[in-house]
Write a protein that holds these residues in place. Structure first.
Motif, PDB file in Angstrom:
ATOM      1  N   THR A   1      39.051  23.814  42.466  1.00 39.11           N
ATOM      2  CA  THR A   1      37.987  24.761  42.809  1.00 39.11           C
ATOM      3  C   THR A   1      38.056  25.127  44.283  1.00 39.11           C
ATOM      4  N   GLN A   2      38.226  24.126  45.139  1.00 36.38           N
ATOM      5  CA  GLN A   2      38.322  24.384  46.580  1.00 36.38           C
ATOM      6  C   GLN A   2      39.521  25.264  46.905  1.00 36.38           C
ATOM      7  N   SER A   3      40.626  25.036  46.214  1.00 30.21           N
ATOM      8  CA  SER A   3      41.827  25.825  46.498  1.00 30.21           C
ATOM      9  C   SER A   3      41.647  27.287  46.098  1.00 30.21           C
ATOM     10  N   ARG A   4      40.704  27.558  45.238  1.00 30.83           N
ATOM     11  CA  ARG A   4      40.432  28.935  44.796  1.00 30.83           C
ATOM     12  C   ARG A   4      39.234  29.544  45.521  1.00 30.83           C
ATOM     13  N   ARG A   5      38.641  28.775  46.409  1.00 28.09           N
ATOM     14  CA  ARG A   5      37.426  29.221  47.102  1.00 28.09           C
ATOM     15  C   ARG A   5      37.641  30.530  47.861  1.00 28.09           C
ATOM     16  N   ALA A   6      38.744  30.656  48.577  1.00 32.15           N
ATOM     17  CA  ALA A   6      39.016  31.869  49.352  1.00 32.15           C
ATOM     18  C   ALA A   6      39.064  33.090  48.439  1.00 32.15           C
ATOM     19  N   PHE A   7      39.679  32.933  47.273  1.00 28.38           N
ATOM     20  CA  PHE A   7      39.743  34.046  46.321  1.00 28.38           C
ATOM     21  C   PHE A   7      38.347  34.496  45.914  1.00 28.38           C
ATOM     22  N   TRP A   8      37.506  33.538  45.524  1.00 30.59           N
ATOM     23  CA  TRP A   8      36.161  33.885  45.068  1.00 30.59           C
ATOM     24  C   TRP A   8      35.319  34.457  46.186  1.00 30.59           C
ATOM     25  N   GLU A   9      35.435  33.897  47.385  1.00 28.42           N
ATOM     26  CA  GLU A   9      34.643  34.416  48.494  1.00 28.42           C
ATOM     27  C   GLU A   9      35.047  35.844  48.836  1.00 28.42           C
ATOM     28  N   SER A  10      36.350  36.121  48.863  1.00 26.87           N
ATOM     29  CA  SER A  10      36.776  37.490  49.184  1.00 26.87           C
ATOM     30  C   SER A  10      36.399  38.448  48.053  1.00 26.87           C
ATOM     31  N   SER A  11      36.469  37.979  46.817  1.00 31.81           N
ATOM     32  CA  SER A  11      36.070  38.827  45.686  1.00 31.81           C
ATOM     33  C   SER A  11      34.589  39.165  45.757  1.00 31.81           C
ATOM     34  N   LEU A  12      33.770  38.176  46.069  1.00 33.07           N
ATOM     35  CA  LEU A  12      32.329  38.415  46.172  1.00 33.07           C
ATOM     36  C   LEU A  12      32.009  39.306  47.369  1.00 33.07           C
ATOM     37  N   ASP A  13      32.745  39.146  48.473  1.00 35.17           N
ATOM     38  CA  ASP A  13      32.551  40.018  49.638  1.00 35.17           C
ATOM     39  C   ASP A  13      32.879  41.465  49.283  1.00 35.17           C
ATOM     40  N   ARG A  14      33.963  41.684  48.530  1.00 34.50           N
ATOM     41  CA  ARG A  14      34.333  43.053  48.109  1.00 34.50           C
ATOM     42  C   ARG A  14      33.273  43.626  47.179  1.00 34.50           C
TER      43      ARG A  14
END
Length: 110
Positions: free
Chosen positions: A83-96
């Motif tokens: 989950t932590q390793s995918r955190r950047a993906f989810w955060e950038s997706s939510l920001d977009r």
């Protein structure tokens, strides 16, 4: 990736997830305690315990004729690490998504 898949597969079952939760909340429990807390038979609980042991999510120890089970929190770390390793993906997706929604609101496209 195989250990992670085995972990997710084992926890995908509602009964097995409940067993792990119970062991994490209460610590080591005898098999009989797990059976009393469930709405399924002792043989069914035994099958679920076997799956959890094979996935490395719980440990079993014997004392006389009793079997005691405990959660292995370190094995659940696989999920946390993934989950932590995918955190950047989810955060950038939510920001977009947030930027797109704000853009729609500012342009009157609601």
């Amino acid at each position: 990736m195989k250990p992670l898949l085995k972990t997710f597969s084992a926890l995908a079952d509602e009964t097995r997830m409940a067993i792990v939760e119970q062991l994490m909340d209460h610590g080591e429990l005898a098999a009989g305690d797990l059976v009393r807390g469930a709405s399924i038979s002792a043989p069914a609980i035994s099958r679920h315990l076997k799956v959890l042991r094979e996935a490395g999510l719980i440990d079993q120890r014997a004392k006389g004729t009793k079997r005691y089970y405990s959660a292995r929190p370190e094995s659940l770390r696989l999920i946390a690490d993934w989950t932590q390793s995918r955190r950047a993906f989810w955060e950038s997706s939510l920001d977009r998504l947030e930027a797109a929604l704000l853009d729609d609101v500012e342009n009157g496209d609601s």
